[in-house]
Structure formats: structure tokens, C-alpha cells
Design a protein around this motif. Structure first.
Motif, PDB file in Angstrom:
ATOM      1  N   GLY A  62       0.660  -1.176  -0.051  1.00  0.00           N
ATOM      2  CA  GLY A  62      -0.098  -0.125   0.025  1.00  0.00           C
ATOM      3  C   GLY A  62       0.924   1.305   0.182  1.00  0.00           C
ATOM      4  N   LYS A  63       0.374   2.434  -0.226  1.00  0.00           N
ATOM      5  CA  LYS A  63       0.862   3.394  -0.325  1.00  0.00           C
ATOM      6  C   LYS A  63       0.134   4.777  -0.009  1.00  0.00           C
ATOM      7  CE  LYS A  63       4.395   6.084  -3.495  1.00  0.00           C
ATOM      8  NZ  LYS A  63       5.168   6.022  -4.698  1.00  0.00           N
ATOM      9  N   GLY A  64       0.403   5.489   0.897  1.00  0.00           N
ATOM     10  CA  GLY A  64      -0.720   6.483   1.272  1.00  0.00           C
ATOM     11  C   GLY A  64      -1.953   5.840   1.703  1.00  0.00           C
ATOM     12  N   SER A  65      -2.981   6.372   1.242  1.00  0.00           N
ATOM     13  CA  SER A  65      -4.407   6.182   1.416  1.00  0.00           C
ATOM     14  C   SER A  65      -4.584   4.908   0.443  1.00  0.00           C
ATOM     15  CB  SER A  65      -5.223   7.141   1.257  1.00  0.00           C
ATOM     16  OG  SER A  65      -5.345   7.786   0.078  1.00  0.00           O
ATOM     17  N   LYS A  66      -3.799   4.485  -0.564  1.00  0.00           N
ATOM     18  CA  LYS A  66      -4.326   3.516  -1.439  1.00  0.00           C
ATOM     19  C   LYS A  66      -3.845   2.087  -1.028  1.00  0.00           C
ATOM     20  CE  LYS A  66      -4.070   6.278  -5.837  1.00  0.00           C
ATOM     21  NZ  LYS A  66      -3.637   6.316  -7.142  1.00  0.00           N
ATOM     22  N   THR A  67      -4.750   1.183  -1.122  1.00  0.00           N
ATOM     23  CA  THR A  67      -4.505  -0.141  -0.691  1.00  0.00           C
ATOM     24  C   THR A  67      -3.544  -0.943  -1.916  1.00  0.00           C
ATOM     25  OG1 THR A  67      -6.470  -1.040  -1.942  1.00  0.00           O
ATOM     26  CG2 THR A  67      -6.565  -0.270   0.581  1.00  0.00           C
ATOM     27  N   PRO A  68      -2.967  -2.099  -1.557  1.00  0.00           N
ATOM     28  CA  PRO A  68      -2.139  -2.775  -2.621  1.00  0.00           C
ATOM     29  C   PRO A  68      -3.063  -2.973  -3.786  1.00  0.00           C
ATOM     30  CG  PRO A  68      -1.734  -3.519  -0.367  1.00  0.00           C
ATOM     31  CD  PRO A  68      -2.895  -2.687  -0.261  1.00  0.00           C
ATOM     32  N   ALA A  69      -4.462  -3.442  -3.531  1.00  0.00           N
ATOM     33  CA  ALA A  69      -5.068  -3.750  -4.678  1.00  0.00           C
ATOM     34  C   ALA A  69      -5.632  -2.723  -5.669  1.00  0.00           C
ATOM     35  CB  ALA A  69      -6.610  -4.475  -4.290  1.00  0.00           C
ATOM     36  N   GLU A  70      -5.873  -1.490  -4.934  1.00  0.00           N
ATOM     37  CA  GLU A  70      -6.160   0.004  -5.758  1.00  0.00           C
ATOM     38  C   GLU A  70      -4.970   0.308  -6.589  1.00  0.00           C
ATOM     39  OE1 GLU A  70      -9.189   2.105  -2.475  1.00  0.00           O
ATOM     40  OE2 GLU A  70      -7.199   2.119  -2.101  1.00  0.00           O
ATOM     41  N   ARG A  71      -3.551   0.062  -5.934  1.00  0.00           N
ATOM     42  CA  ARG A  71      -2.522   0.707  -6.439  1.00  0.00           C
ATOM     43  C   ARG A  71      -2.343  -0.334  -7.961  1.00  0.00           C
ATOM     44  NH1 ARG A  71       3.141   0.574  -3.988  1.00  0.00           N
ATOM     45  NH2 ARG A  71       3.624   1.786  -5.989  1.00  0.00           N
ATOM     46  N   LEU A  72      -2.565  -1.677  -7.686  1.00  0.00           N
ATOM     47  CA  LEU A  72      -2.219  -2.441  -8.881  1.00  0.00           C
ATOM     48  C   LEU A  72      -3.379  -2.119  -9.913  1.00  0.00           C
ATOM     49  CD1 LEU A  72      -0.779  -4.896  -9.893  1.00  0.00           C
ATOM     50  CD2 LEU A  72      -2.625  -6.422  -8.762  1.00  0.00           C
ATOM     51  N   THR A  73      -4.409  -1.929  -9.534  1.00  0.00           N
ATOM     52  CA  THR A  73      -5.656  -1.548 -10.473  1.00  0.00           C
ATOM     53  C   THR A  73      -5.308  -0.308 -11.239  1.00  0.00           C
ATOM     54  OG1 THR A  73      -7.398  -2.786  -9.185  1.00  0.00           O
ATOM     55  CG2 THR A  73      -8.108  -1.370 -10.574  1.00  0.00           C
ATOM     56  N   GLY A  74      -4.769   0.777 -10.523  1.00  0.00           N
ATOM     57  CA  GLY A  74      -4.482   1.950 -11.028  1.00  0.00           C
ATOM     58  C   GLY A  74      -3.486   1.778 -12.163  1.00  0.00           C
ATOM     59  N   ILE A  75      -2.506   0.765 -12.306  1.00  0.00           N
ATOM     60  CA  ILE A  75      -1.710   0.726 -13.422  1.00  0.00           C
ATOM     61  C   ILE A  75      -2.124   0.415 -14.599  1.00  0.00           C
ATOM     62  CG2 ILE A  75       0.095  -0.369 -11.686  1.00  0.00           C
ATOM     63  CD1 ILE A  75       0.388  -2.928 -13.158  1.00  0.00           C
ATOM     64  N   LEU A  76      -3.432  -0.240 -14.587  1.00  0.00           N
ATOM     65  CA  LEU A  76      -4.284  -0.453 -15.772  1.00  0.00           C
ATOM     66  C   LEU A  76      -4.454   0.845 -16.725  1.00  0.00           C
ATOM     67  CD1 LEU A  76      -5.445  -2.815 -17.393  1.00  0.00           C
ATOM     68  CD2 LEU A  76      -7.367  -2.310 -16.209  1.00  0.00           C
ATOM     69  N   ARG A  77      -4.297   1.936 -16.214  1.00  0.00           N
ATOM     70  CA  ARG A  77      -4.563   3.057 -16.630  1.00  0.00           C
ATOM     71  C   ARG A  77      -3.162   3.781 -17.423  1.00  0.00           C
ATOM     72  NH1 ARG A  77      -7.234   4.511 -12.127  1.00  0.00           N
ATOM     73  NH2 ARG A  77      -5.305   5.437 -11.017  1.00  0.00           N
ATOM     74  N   LYS A  78      -1.963   2.985 -17.385  1.00  0.00           N
ATOM     75  CA  LYS A  78      -0.632   3.411 -17.751  1.00  0.00           C
ATOM     76  C   LYS A  78      -0.798   3.053 -19.350  1.00  0.00           C
ATOM     77  CE  LYS A  78       1.809   3.812 -14.001  1.00  0.00           C
ATOM     78  NZ  LYS A  78       3.154   5.017 -13.918  1.00  0.00           N
ATOM     79  N   PRO A  79      -0.030   3.680 -20.002  1.00  0.00           N
ATOM     80  CA  PRO A  79       0.047   3.615 -21.506  1.00  0.00           C
ATOM     81  C   PRO A  79       0.251   2.416 -22.010  1.00  0.00           C
ATOM     82  CG  PRO A  79       1.059   5.751 -20.994  1.00  0.00           C
ATOM     83  CD  PRO A  79       0.852   5.245 -19.519  1.00  0.00           C
ATOM     84  N   VAL A  80       1.244   1.464 -21.159  1.00  0.00           N
ATOM     85  CA  VAL A  80       1.563   0.340 -21.543  1.00  0.00           C
ATOM     86  C   VAL A  80       0.480  -0.655 -21.857  1.00  0.00           C
ATOM     87  CG1 VAL A  80       1.800  -0.701 -19.263  1.00  0.00           C
ATOM     88  CG2 VAL A  80       3.228  -1.665 -21.183  1.00  0.00           C
ATOM     89  N   PHE A  81      -0.615  -0.362 -21.215  1.00  0.00           N
ATOM     90  CA  PHE A  81      -1.706  -1.561 -21.134  1.00  0.00           C
ATOM     91  C   PHE A  81      -2.732  -0.794 -22.228  1.00  0.00           C
ATOM     92  CE2 PHE A  81      -0.262  -2.115 -17.238  1.00  0.00           C
ATOM     93  CZ  PHE A  81      -0.119  -3.536 -17.175  1.00  0.00           C
ATOM     94  N   ALA A  82      -2.485   0.426 -22.916  1.00  0.00           N
ATOM     95  CA  ALA A  82      -3.545   1.054 -23.983  1.00  0.00           C
ATOM     96  C   ALA A  82      -3.867   0.033 -25.053  1.00  0.00           C
ATOM     97  CB  ALA A  82      -2.766   2.257 -24.657  1.00  0.00           C
ATOM     98  N   ARG A  83      -2.879  -0.623 -25.715  1.00  0.00           N
ATOM     99  CA  ARG A  83      -3.175  -1.619 -26.826  1.00  0.00           C
ATOM    100  C   ARG A  83      -4.023  -2.721 -26.118  1.00  0.00           C
ATOM    101  NH1 ARG A  83       1.319  -5.474 -29.689  1.00  0.00           N
ATOM    102  NH2 ARG A  83      -0.291  -6.954 -30.940  1.00  0.00           N
ATOM    103  N   TRP A  84      -3.882  -3.276 -25.145  1.00  0.00           N
ATOM    104  CA  TRP A  84      -4.630  -4.339 -24.762  1.00  0.00           C
ATOM    105  C   TRP A  84      -6.180  -3.970 -24.304  1.00  0.00           C
ATOM    106  CZ3 TRP A  84      -6.286  -5.792 -19.233  1.00  0.00           C
ATOM    107  CH2 TRP A  84      -6.762  -7.285 -19.161  1.00  0.00           C
ATOM    108  N   ARG A  85      -6.211  -2.687 -23.795  1.00  0.00           N
ATOM    109  CA  ARG A  85      -7.423  -2.039 -23.372  1.00  0.00           C
ATOM    110  C   ARG A  85      -8.172  -1.899 -24.775  1.00  0.00           C
ATOM    111  NH1 ARG A  85      -4.720   1.594 -20.007  1.00  0.00           N
ATOM    112  NH2 ARG A  85      -5.457   3.296 -21.599  1.00  0.00           N
TER     113      ARG A  85
END
Length: 778
Positions: A62-85
């Protein structure tokens, strides 16, 4: 530009492997560390898009107020996943991500209890710094490895571990570095224990009286005017910075003394040894993947994908900004760069290949053997790109320098000489009277000093990479590539011979990294920002200092104005001579503490009659003070009042002297002098309201009156004003002294030059419901 000829040494022939030996992952449970990092993100994306049957568990804290699951889900917004999305659609991608990817709460220092059904581990987590404090480097890289392998042994899982290291683990050497276990006799456990205890030793050393006295003395000399608490804070900041620098030096020197380039490569080497001893020698499967300098993708997920600046990029951008006039690199050394998608593809190919328990395999994912890039060729590409596509600044396009590669010793001599010159220039400028010109000189000196510091840091950080004479063997990696089916080699391969370095730099990598900086290239400095409007508010305060900010006269000048009209002729020569002789004492007091100076100087008013001062304030003296007011300051006060802001004049001088300005402000807050029978005794009735005392008063005043300091304004000219200006959301340094000017530049405050000139006509009144234009970037 032509390609370089092949190197004189031929690549080692790769051992033969059957094509069917390298397939893809199918239904494996894959455990990933470093999943939120550069390589980790790319690994997860490639597993999702090319290995659809796998399940993925990611170690994340976890980081700050974010849980580990929230941090992990947040990386889905990164450009690296744009093609898959795009392929699945956003909603389907989120659903699939939630189904296949799970967060495992923990960190490298505390992995926790791992599942007992893990098939593959991809361990990519490590420190992101190449020159960290020694304890941090060992705790993350070595302690992280021991923590992971200990947790795996306790879990009951028997996965194939792919340990992602670095090609530079071999240390300082020349010649070919083989794809094999490192040969050294260093006791990595003892080094780990010593490194972790280093902070305790250095912290104790930093708290010795001699060290504290040094930090406190420096802080007092440089920042005494800002107040005792500010001095204490800055002394403690200096102590903690000293601790960090000391621990960085510990790491650097210990690495060099053992034969490694830096503490990063040292700890990565020890992490490999931990993997061998704790995992492979316990009868488990281990593959070690050693990439060289990882940079942006060549193909996948799209050309140029990069997640922030990587190893070579700060050097590239500094060159593009014209900040590196030369560099101590060897022009014919090989700069070994590898695209990130090649690293990911090689790591997954190694993970899918059946490995023999207890017999570690090593794969160096590099370019220097098969497709070498000499440093001068890299420089030519960068120079050509920034010449055709210059970065902008406030003065226009930046012209990049020509490097002549004079050699490390000559660059060091020139650098040392320039550092001495800049230090000398800074000392001279700091002793000159503060004017717009001297502040510009100080800005120039500061810019040169930062540039030299940047060159020094880059020279130390990159020397292992731009002066290296190592060639990394990649026979095992080429054999691994050859073992892949043809369709896999085409879509998920890592054949470095296909890299055209000119195309990669000119068309892919340099455009990608400059995109990260171009948006900031033409941002003007604070004093040149476009006009902004003062919002109409009644919960905002505008606080003005008097001397040097509203009034173009200091305490000494005010005293002389009043003294010349009231002193008896018989005392004039004596008083004037005493003032001159006391000048050095006053100057020293002013440099040490603003309050001390006010107390010391105000003793000169001993014997002045209050009635006489009041008569002068209402007459000639008052008119002289109003004529000495800075027109732009009065205009700014009028603008704030028109916007509904409460305007306050706060001064360390006495109320009698500030009285001429009372009609211009909503409130005047000033000190008082003790008097007896209508005659001043020379003593203050209250402590002077300066530095931290003014900050404390301002906090309480805001609480009592419901004012929003984060939206309020402040105007001061002295380093003594720093503490209270720091409380306000819109501080401005007006005609600042050297220390305040330096702080204001660092904090991006507005820096205003208000000077005496012909008084403008009185501004017309502005209705309260209208916004008022505010210039100069405040």
C-alpha cells in the motif's frame, strides 16, 4: 551516417537447442515482483496479451491511502496497457484484469506468506537509484532477494525463478564478461550486515557535539535572521543531508574497494549470489537474466514506450538543454543499450524453457557483442537529433555543444578549476549591495554552479557505462532465441541485429524522451508570467513589510531624517561621529538577527521627546516618508483593497515611525518604545515583531479572523521575512536580499523589483464586485 564495422572479436557460437525447447507459458501461476515498475509493467502486459491462460500474482504494498489492490488496479491506466484495453474494450479489460491479476500485500522487506501453487517467479524489483545510501541499496537488492527466497522456501511452492539482474554485475573489468556465475570470494552476508549497521554508525557520528556545532554554526551564519527555530530546522536538515551523503559515499567507496563500479552493481551481484545459494543450491530451478541499459521499446507495446526517464535519459536531456559542454567518455567504448521489450521477451522465454533443478542458467540480454553501439556514435545521433529538433527555453531554441572527448583527466581538471571559480564568484556577489543587477549576477552564478554540479554528478554516475571496456557475451541468449518457434521469434523475439541504431534514436527513443520535457521548455520565470487577476474575497489578507518593501528607506535613513530635524546643533557632530563608528556593530547585528539589530539601533532614540516626534510625523518628516514610498507598492495595496482583501502593514519598527502610512492600510501592526514622562528611554516596550515572531502572530491573527492563509498574499524584502512568507499561498520577494532571492527562485515565488520613480496619479477606485488586474506574476 554509416554503421560501424563489426567488432574484431567474433560472437561466441550459441549452443544448439531444440526448437521445441522454447514455447509459451500456458496455465502457469506467475508471481511478479516490481510489478509497478518499468520492466514489471511490461511483463504483466505481455503476460496478459500473449499468455492468456496464465494467472498473475503481483507483490505490491500500500502507499498513502491506497491499498495494494487499488495501486495494482491503477496501473491499468498506464500507456503500456493501452493496446490491450483497445483490443478488449475498457470495461472488458477491467473485468479480465480483475479475474487474472491479484495483489499480494507485502514488500521486499516483508514478503509475507506466499501461495503454495506458484509455477513461475519473475523477480524484477530493485532500487531505482544507481547511487543510493549503502543501507538502502543492500536492504532493497540483497535483503529483498533473501526475503523473497526465504518466503518461497517456506511456501512449499517449487517455481522456476527468473531473477532479473543487470549485465554490469561483473564489476570493474576489461574484456569479455561470460554468461556464467560470478567469480568472487566476497562474503555477501557479512557485507549485508555491515551495510545495514552503517546508518546507525553514521547517525551517531552526526550527533556528536562537534558535528552539531558545525551544522548549527553554518545555519546560524547563513540564516540567523530567519529566527532560532528556522536555524534549528536548517541545521537538522543539514545534518540529515550529511548523513545521506556519508552513506552514499560509504556505498560508493565500498563498491570500488571490492572491485565494482558502484553500490547498485555490487548489491545486484550479491543478490545473484543469494539466489544461487538460497534457491538453486536447495535444488530449485533458477534462470538469471542480465539486461544491459534498458531503454524505450523498439516494437511492443508500441515503439518508444517508456515510463519516465531511465538510465541514459537524464544525460541525453541535459545535453539537449545545453548543460553539458563536454563529457569524460571514451568515444570508442561500447554503450550497451537494449530496448525494454527485448528484455521482457527474453525473460518470458527463459521462464517458459524447462530448466534443470540446481543448475542455474545465465542469459545476458545485451547488444554490444552482436550489434555494438560505440559511445561516439550515440553522441552523433543525439547531437544530430537536437540540432534538427532543439529544445526550447525562455530565450528561444537551445544550441547543443560539440563534444571533443578530451579525456577524463582533462575534463576533471577543467571541472575542478571552474568549480573554484564559481565558488569565488559567489562569495564576491553575496557581499555586494543587493540590487537587480547583483541578483541577476547571483542567478547566473547559481545557474553555472548547478550546471557544474550536474556535470560532476553525471561524470561520477555514468563513468562505468561510457568508459567501459567490457563486452558482454550473449551466446546463451542467442541460443535461447534460436530455440523459439519462428512465429514467436517474429512477434516476441529479442534479435538485437534487427536494431538500426540511427532509426531507433532518431525516430523512436529521442522523440519519446523529449516528449516528457517539451511541455516545460517555454515556461517563463515567475516575474515574466502573464497578467493574472486578483480574486475578490473577504477571507484573504495581504501582508506588507515596511522597510525595503513599501518604504524605500531603512531604519538608519528614517532615523537620520528625524534626527536632522530634532537634534540640537551642539550634539550634531558628536551624534553623527558615533553613528559612523557604530556602523560595523549595527551591520554585524543585522546579519545575525533582525531583532537584535532593531533593539541595538533603537537605543539611539534615547532622550527623544514623544511630542516632538509626533509633530514631525504630522509635518515634514511624515511628508518625507510618504515621498519615499515605492509607487508600485502603493498601487499593489490599492489593488488588494479594491479586491476586498484585508491589507496589513507589519513592521519591526515602532508605531510612531509607521504612522504616516496608517491611512493606506486597513491595519498597521508595529512595535512600541518605552517612554518615561513623554521621553523615549531607548528600550522597546515589546519584542520586535520580526521573523518567527511575525509568523506566530500571523497564524494567530488568521485563526481569530477566519482568514485563509493558503490564498493570502505576502510581500517582504529580507531573509528575516522568509518564515512568515512561507505561510502564505502567494508570497512575493520584493527587492530581496541575496538569501531571500535565492530561496524565492528555488520555491518559484514571484520576485518583484519596486523602485522609486515619479509618482503616478492616484488609481481610480474599483468597485468591490470587479476583479482587479495584478501584474508581475504575484
Amino acid at each position: 551516417m554509416t554503421h560501424e564495422p563489426a567488432p574484431p572479436h567474433a560472437p561466441t557460437p550459441e549452443p544448439a537447442l531444440a526448437p521445441e525447447a522454447g514455447l509459451s507459458l500456458t496455465t502457469e501461476h506467475v508471481f511478479v515482483t516490481g510489478g509497478t515498475g518499468f520492466v514489471g509493467q511490461a511483463i504483466i502486459e505481455r503476460l496478459l496479451i500473449s499468455h492468456p491462460g496464465t494467472r498473475i500474482t503481483v507483490l505490491v504494498r500500500g502507499k498513502g491511502s491506497k491499498t495494494p489492490a487499488e495501486r495494482l488496479t491503477g496501473i491499468l491506466r498506464k500507456p503500456v496497457f493501452a493496446r490491450w484495453r483497445e483490443q478488449l474494450g475498457d470495461e472488458a479489460a477491467r473485468t479480465e484484469f480483475a479475474r487474472r491479476v491479484t495483489a499480494h500485500e507485502g514488500s521486499l522487506s516483508d514478503v509475507g506468506t506466499l501461495p503454495d501453487d506458484i509455477d513461475v517467479v519473475l523477480h524484477s524489483a530493485s532500487t531505482v537509484s544507481f547511487d543510493p545510501p549503502i543501507d538502502e541499496a543492500f536492504e532493497t537488492n540483497v535483503g529483498g532477494a533473501t526475503g523473497l527466497y526465504g518466503a518461497l522456501l517456506a511456501s512449499g511452492s517449487d517455481p522456476h525463478v527468473v531473477h532479473i539482474s543487470t549485465a554490469y554485475v561483473g564489476g570493474i573489468r576489461k574484456g569479455v564478461a561470460p554468461e556464467a556465475s560470478l567469480t568472487h570470494e566476497v562474503d555477501w552476508r557479512a557485507e549485508h550486515d555491515a551495510a545495514l549497521s552503517a546508518r546507525v554508525r553514521v547517525e551517531l557520528e552526526s550527533r556528536q557535539p562537534e558535528a552539531l556545532r558545525r551544522h548549527l554554526g553554518t545555519a546560524k551564519a547563513q540564516h540567523g535572521k530567519a529566527g532560532p527555530q528556522q536555524v534549528a530546522r536548517l541545521a537538522e536538515t543539514a545534518r540529515t543531508e550529511w548523513v545521506r551523503e556519508r552513506l552514499v559515499d560509504y556505498g560508493r567507496m565500498r563498491a570500488e574497494s571490492l572491485g565494482w563500479t558502484d553500490v547498485y552493481t555490487l548489491t545486484k551481484a550479491f543478490a545473484e549470489r543469494a539466489a544461487e545459494e538460497l534457491w538453486a543450491q536447495s535444488g530449485h530451478r533458477l534462470s538469471v537474466v542480465r539486461p544491459s541499459i534498458i531503454e524505450s521499446a523498439l516494437h511492443h507495446p508500441f515503439p518508444g514506450w517508456i515510463d519516465g526517464f531511465k538510465v541514459a535519459d537524464p544525460l541525453i536531456i541535459a545535453y539537449g538543454r545545453g548543460q553539458l559542454k563536454d563529457f569524460p567518455g571514451l568515444p570508442d567504448s561500447v554503450l550497451d543499450i537494449i530496448p525494454v521489450d527485448f528484455v521482457v521477451n527474453a525473460a518470458l522465454a527463459a521462464a517458459a524453457r524447462p530448466a534443470v533443478a540446481g543448475e542455474p542458467e545465465y542469459f545476458q540480454v545485451v547488444s554490444g557483442t552482436t550489434n555494438p553501439l560505440p559511445f561516439h556514435r550515440m553522441y552523433e545521433n543525439v547531437n544530430e537529433y537536437f540540432t534538427a529538433n532543439p529544445l526550447p527555453d525562455e530565450k528561444g531554441d537551445i544550441a547543443v555543444p560539440l563534444w571533443r572527448f578530451p579525456g577524463g583527466e582533462k575534463v576533471e581538471r577543467v571541472l575542478a578549476r571552474r568549480e573554484r571559480q564559481v565558488e569565488h564568484a559567489e562569495r564576491i556577489v553575496e557581499r555586494l549591495p543587493t540590487t537587480p543587477r547583483t541578483r541577476r549576477w547571483l542567478d547566473t552564478v547559481g545557474k553555472n554552479k548547478r550546471g557544474l554540479g550536474r556535470l560532476r554528478a553525471f561524470a561520477e554516475l555514468y563513468r562505468a557505462y561510457v568508459q567501459t571496456e567490457i563486452i558482454f557475451d550473449d551466446a546463451n541468449t542467442r541460443a535461447l532465441l534460436a530455440s523459439l518457434p519462428e512465429d514467436v521469434r517474429k512477434g516476441e523475439g529479442f534479435d538485437v541485429t534487427e536494431i538500426d541504431w540511427e532509426h531507433y534514436f532518431q525516430g523512436i527513443h529521442l522523440p519519446a524522451v523529449t516528449t516528457l520535457t517539451r511541455a516545460f521548455g517555454k515556461r517563463p520565470p515567475a516575474r515574466e508570467r502573464s497578467e493574472r487577476a486578483l480574486p475578490v474575497r473577504d477571507d484573504v489578507v495581504a501582508v506588507f513589510d515596511l522597510e525595503g518593501t513599501v518604504l524605500g528607506a531603512n531604519l538608519v535613513q528614517q532615523y537620520l531624517q528625524l534626527w536632522s530635524r530634532t537634534v540640537p546643533r551642539g550634539r550634531a557632530a558628536h551624534d553623527l561621529a558615533d553613528l559612523v563608528l557604530s556602523g560595523r556593530r549595527y551591520w554585524r547585528a543585522e546579519r545575525r538577527d533582525r531583532g537584535e539589530f532593531i533593539r541595538t539601533f533603537m537605543r539611539r532614540y534615547e532622550g527623544f521627546k514623544v511630542a516632538e516626534i509626533e509633530r514631525e510625523v504630522q509635518g515634514r518628516f511624515g511628508r518625507a516618508m510618504r515621498r519615499a514610498a515605492l509607487p508600485e507598492a502603493l498601487e499593489r495595496v490599492a489593488q488588494h483593497r479594491a479586491a476586498g482583501h484585508r491589507t496589513i502593514l507589519v513592521t519591526g519598527t515602532i508605531d510612531l515611525m509607521a504612522a504616516p502610512f496608517a491611512p493606506l492600510f486597513d491595519e498597521v501592526v508595529a512595535g512600541r518604545m518605552h517612554q518615561r514622562d513623554g521621553v523615549l528611554t531607548g528600550y522597546l516596550a515589546d519584542p520586535p515583531l520580526v521573523d518567527e515572531a511575525r509568523a506566530a502572530w500571523l497564524r494567530r491573527y488568521a485563526e481569530q479572523n477566519g482568514l485563509d492563509l493558503s490564498a493570502s498574499y505576502g510581500y517582504g524584502d529580507s531573509h528575516a521575512d522568509l518564515v512568515w512568507l512561507d505561510l502564505l499561498g502567494n508570497p512575493s520577494a520584493v527587492n530581496p536580499d541575496v538569501q531571500l532571492s535565492r530561496h524565492a527562485r528555488q520555491k518559484k515565488w514571484a520576485v518583484l523589483d519596486w523602485r522609486r520613480r515619479a509618482r503616478p496619479s492616484t488609481p481610480a477606485a474599483v468597485p468591490d464586485d470587479q476583479r482587479v488586474t495584478l501584474k508581475d506574476g504575484a
